[in-house]
Design a protein around this motif. Structure first.
Motif, PDB file in Angstrom:
ATOM      1  N   VAL A  48     135.072  27.706 116.461  1.00  0.00           N
ATOM      2  CA  VAL A  48     136.131  26.687 116.568  1.00  0.00           C
ATOM      3  C   VAL A  48     136.858  26.527 115.232  1.00  0.00           C
ATOM      4  O   VAL A  48     136.241  26.248 114.203  1.00  0.00           O
ATOM      5  CB  VAL A  48     135.543  25.316 117.004  1.00  0.00           C
ATOM      6  N   VAL A  49     138.154  26.738 115.256  1.00  0.00           N
ATOM      7  CA  VAL A  49     138.955  26.624 114.029  1.00  0.00           C
ATOM      8  C   VAL A  49     139.736  25.310 114.020  1.00  0.00           C
ATOM      9  O   VAL A  49     139.923  24.697 112.979  1.00  0.00           O
ATOM     10  CB  VAL A  49     139.930  27.823 113.903  1.00  0.00           C
ATOM     11  N   TYR A  50     140.183  24.896 115.188  1.00  0.00           N
ATOM     12  CA  TYR A  50     141.002  23.679 115.274  1.00  0.00           C
ATOM     13  C   TYR A  50     140.433  22.713 116.331  1.00  0.00           C
ATOM     14  O   TYR A  50     139.923  23.152 117.363  1.00  0.00           O
ATOM     15  CB  TYR A  50     142.441  24.021 115.692  1.00  0.00           C
ATOM     16  N   SER A  79     131.693  24.370 111.410  1.00  0.00           N
ATOM     17  CA  SER A  79     132.201  24.587 110.053  1.00  0.00           C
ATOM     18  C   SER A  79     132.233  23.218 109.367  1.00  0.00           C
ATOM     19  O   SER A  79     132.200  22.180 110.039  1.00  0.00           O
ATOM     20  CB  SER A  79     133.602  25.188 110.099  1.00  0.00           C
ATOM     21  N   LYS A  80     132.352  23.244 108.064  1.00  0.00           N
ATOM     22  CA  LYS A  80     132.357  21.976 107.325  1.00  0.00           C
ATOM     23  C   LYS A  80     133.529  21.088 107.791  1.00  0.00           C
ATOM     24  O   LYS A  80     133.374  19.880 107.935  1.00  0.00           O
ATOM     25  CB  LYS A  80     132.455  22.258 105.826  1.00  0.00           C
ATOM     26  N   HIS A  98     123.225  20.096 115.066  1.00  0.00           N
ATOM     27  CA  HIS A  98     122.278  20.953 114.348  1.00  0.00           C
ATOM     28  C   HIS A  98     123.050  22.001 113.542  1.00  0.00           C
ATOM     29  O   HIS A  98     124.126  22.437 113.948  1.00  0.00           O
ATOM     30  CB  HIS A  98     121.349  21.664 115.334  1.00  0.00           C
ATOM     31  N   ASP A  99     122.446  22.401 112.421  1.00  0.00           N
ATOM     32  CA  ASP A  99     123.116  23.406 111.587  1.00  0.00           C
ATOM     33  C   ASP A  99     123.154  24.767 112.285  1.00  0.00           C
ATOM     34  O   ASP A  99     124.137  25.486 112.204  1.00  0.00           O
ATOM     35  CB  ASP A  99     122.395  23.548 110.239  1.00  0.00           C
TER      36      ASP A  99
ATOM     37  N   ARG B 315     139.557  29.617 105.837  1.00  0.00           N
ATOM     38  CA  ARG B 315     139.124  28.915 107.038  1.00  0.00           C
ATOM     39  C   ARG B 315     139.949  29.311 108.262  1.00  0.00           C
ATOM     40  O   ARG B 315     139.406  29.527 109.336  1.00  0.00           O
ATOM     41  CB  ARG B 315     139.224  27.402 106.826  1.00  0.00           C
ATOM     42  N   ILE B 316     141.260  29.424 108.063  1.00  0.00           N
ATOM     43  CA  ILE B 316     142.088  29.785 109.228  1.00  0.00           C
ATOM     44  C   ILE B 316     142.121  31.308 109.423  1.00  0.00           C
ATOM     45  O   ILE B 316     142.786  31.805 110.323  1.00  0.00           O
ATOM     46  CB  ILE B 316     143.533  29.222 109.127  1.00  0.00           C
ATOM     47  N   ASN B 317     141.395  32.019 108.564  1.00  0.00           N
ATOM     48  CA  ASN B 317     141.274  33.478 108.660  1.00  0.00           C
ATOM     49  C   ASN B 317     142.650  34.137 108.765  1.00  0.00           C
ATOM     50  O   ASN B 317     142.965  34.808 109.766  1.00  0.00           O
ATOM     51  CB  ASN B 317     140.397  33.835 109.875  1.00  0.00           C
TER      52      ASN B 317
END
Lengths: 106, 473
Positions: A48-50, A79-80, A98-99, B315-317
């Motif tokens: 997941v990026v967004y 992600s952080k 969970h990590d 992050r956005i690759n």
């Protein structure tokens, strides 16, 4: 957007790309479908990026329905930045996060 | 027999009395033998305030009896006084110690909210095992004036989506203590109480930043198309903390207007730490021009902003922008190159990137060389020969980074090199890294090397590391 796999008898739902109103709703319906036959599902956020508030609302609604039906939902591999969104809204207290996937699967 | 027990499937749980004596400890083995077969034994010491030192021997004997049958013993809910006895006798590491809140009554659980070490765990336990009894106790707690109790009761009821709390939320938003206000505001967001959104806006002006942050977060969760317009004004607040919160809230709302507001604010913002938050927030929008904006920000006056831009590109690759980022790798401003190389290292997996970086390596500063070596490890293309040569660099940090990157792409060569460097390298930093790499090897293949290195080693840190490894052998 969603890939579902069985790992040691437990269901892992791999999310990809963007979680918004549309994909969040899709995710919620998929997981609720899984819960018709299973008691547990882990959502992996590795891809997941967004994510936006509409997507987050669908995930909250999913948790609410899971709890009502006595099903267990675990979140993992964020992600952080995505984890920061959960922390910002205090939802890191609400969800089991969970990590790693292995930690989520117990 | 004073102590009680219960067996659920293969698990035996024994509840110790408040002041156990020799007979109580003797009965542990009897209970175990009577309830066999058992796969795990839990000894719950929740009510036990003290264990006499003479009874410790009996506890050890019980553990030994279980060990013979390969049955683990887990001690549950130890009081501080019992832990101290085990510490004094050096026996603490011998036991597995856990908390088990299922032994607590509902009243004890609510009381545990006052213990900051376990309050969050207790809240989680209640929410996972929510029932009418817990609901009743939590609503009783809401009648208290104690802010700690109120905060945890509100949060716990929010976690379980208890809608019966909805009508009480406004009164807790007005409570005089910030933590209670914050809890009520967050829960309003979680439960989706849209009717309270306007009221939550008032808390954006709170003198307590946690309350203002909770308000912005809940507004985001309750947002519609009108909220970004209202939040944008906060981007011009005099308080830099509020400007950061506004950026986060707008990125969570994530609509077109929020994107424009953030984009416009970055250029106007003078505080670099706020600008860095804005850069990160901007990268959370899935928009085609974000990557170009981030690339431009690699040249920002502030290193903090450049770093945020490089991290956001990773992050956005931004693989479609590799050529553009490569152009920045030889910028006359060293720090622009540095962050461009870092971004490239985490995005690119291509031989062309590795070639470009190896090409600019000679003649670069130490900082740039270190960034290139690290990036080559991340890119993952086999450039072992290049990294092997870098092991001869004069600078110890470069040798250490080269060994690390070599390990990432060619483990065999890194292990061979480490076997030499652990004995010969003049820098302890490199010898330490070599030791770390060899630590993962089969003991028989490194035993003699570790012993030889230990004989020669003068640095304290490497010596301690080697002693721990040789000790394990």
């Amino acid at each position: 957007m969603i890939d579902i796999q069985e790992k040691n008898g437990k269901t892992v739902v791999y999310l990809k790309g963007e979680i918004n109103a549309q994909t969040g709703l899709e995710l919620k319906n998929k997981v609720l479908e899984i819960f018709k036959t299973k008691n547990f599902a882990a959502l992996s956020f590795k891809g997941v990026v967004y994510m936006n508030s509409s997507g987050l609302r669908e995930i909250i609604d999913l948790l609410k329905q899971s709890r009502r039906d006595k099903k267990e939902l675990a979140l993992c591999e964020m992600s952080k930045d995505i984890r920061d969104m959960f922390a910002f809204t205090g939802l890191d207290k609400v969800f089991k996060i969970h990590d790693s996937e292995s930690a989520a699967l117990g | 027999m004073n102590i009680s027990y219960k067996k659920v499937s293969d698990h035996l749980k024994i509840f110790m009395v408040q002041e156990p004596d020799t007979n109580d400890f003797e009965s542990l083995i009897k209970i175990y033998n009577e309830t066999k077969p058992v796969k795990k034994v839990f000894l719950d010491l929740k009510n036990c305030f003290y264990i006499q030192s003479k009874n410790i021997a009996q506890l050890i004997a019980f553990k030994k009896t279980l060990s013979k049958d390969n049955v683990p013993l887990i001690l549950l809910n130890l009081k501080e006084s019992v832990i101290q006895v085990l510490e004094i006798t050096n026996l603490l590491p011998q036991f597995t110690i856990q908390k088990d809140y299922s032994s607590y009554t509902a009243d004890e659980l609510i009381e545990a909210f006052f213990d900051p070490e376990i309050a969050d765990e207790v809240s989680d336990f209640i929410s996972q095992n929510y029932c009418e009894e817990y609901k009743e106790k939590l609503f009783d707690a809401l009648k208290s004036e104690d802010p700690v109790l109120l905060e945890y009761a509100i949060i716990t009821l929010g976690k379980v989506h208890e809608y019966d709390i909805e009508e009480l939320i406004p009164q807790f938003m007005n409570f005089e203590v910030a933590n209670v206000q914050k809890a009520a505001i967050l829960v309003a967001g979680w439960l989706g109480i849209y009717s309270l959104k306007e009221k939550i806006y008032d808390f954006l002006k709170s003198e307590f930043i946690d309350v203002a942050e909770a308000a912005a977060a809940s507004i985001s969760l309750l947002s519609d198309e009108s909220d970004s317009d209202k939040l944008k004004d906060l981007l011009e607040s005099k308080d830099e903390r509020i400007r950061k919160i506004a950026a986060k809230a707008l990125s969570l709302i994530n609509d077109d207007k929020s994107y424009q507001f953030l984009k416009n604010s970055i250029s106007k913002e003078s505080n670099e730490s706020v600008r860095a938050v804005m850069v990160k927030s901007l990268s959370l929008f899935n928009k085609p021009d974000v990557a170009d904006l981030l690339i431009a920000l690699l040249k920002d006056n502030s290193e903090v902003v450049r770093e945020a831009a490089a991290a956001s590109l990773s992050r956005i690759n931004a693989v479609g922008k590799i050529d553009k980022i490569m152009e920045f790798c030889q910028d006359k401003d060293e720090m622009v190159s540095f962050f461009a190389i870092k971004a490239l290292g985490s995005i690119c997996k291509d031989i062309n990137c590795a070639d470009k970086l190896m090409h600019i390596y000679p003649g670069s500063s130490t900082r740039i060389k270190a960034a290139i070596i690290e990036a080559l490890g991340n890119i993952g293309i086999d450039v072992s020969d290049f990294l092997y040569q870098a092991l001869d660099e004069e600078n110890e940090d470069l040798r250490k980074e080269a060994l690390n990157s070599l390990f990432m792409i060619n483990k065999k060569m890194a292990v061979t090199s480490s076997k030499e460097l652990i004995l010969k390298d003049k820098s302890w930093v490199v010898r330490f890294k070599a030791t770390e790499i060899l630590e993962g090897e089969p003991i028989e293949s490194v035993r003699d090397i570790f012993k030889s290195a230990l004989d020669k080693e003068s640095n304290r840190y490497v010596k301690e590391k080697l002693i721990s490894l040789v000790g394990d052998i």
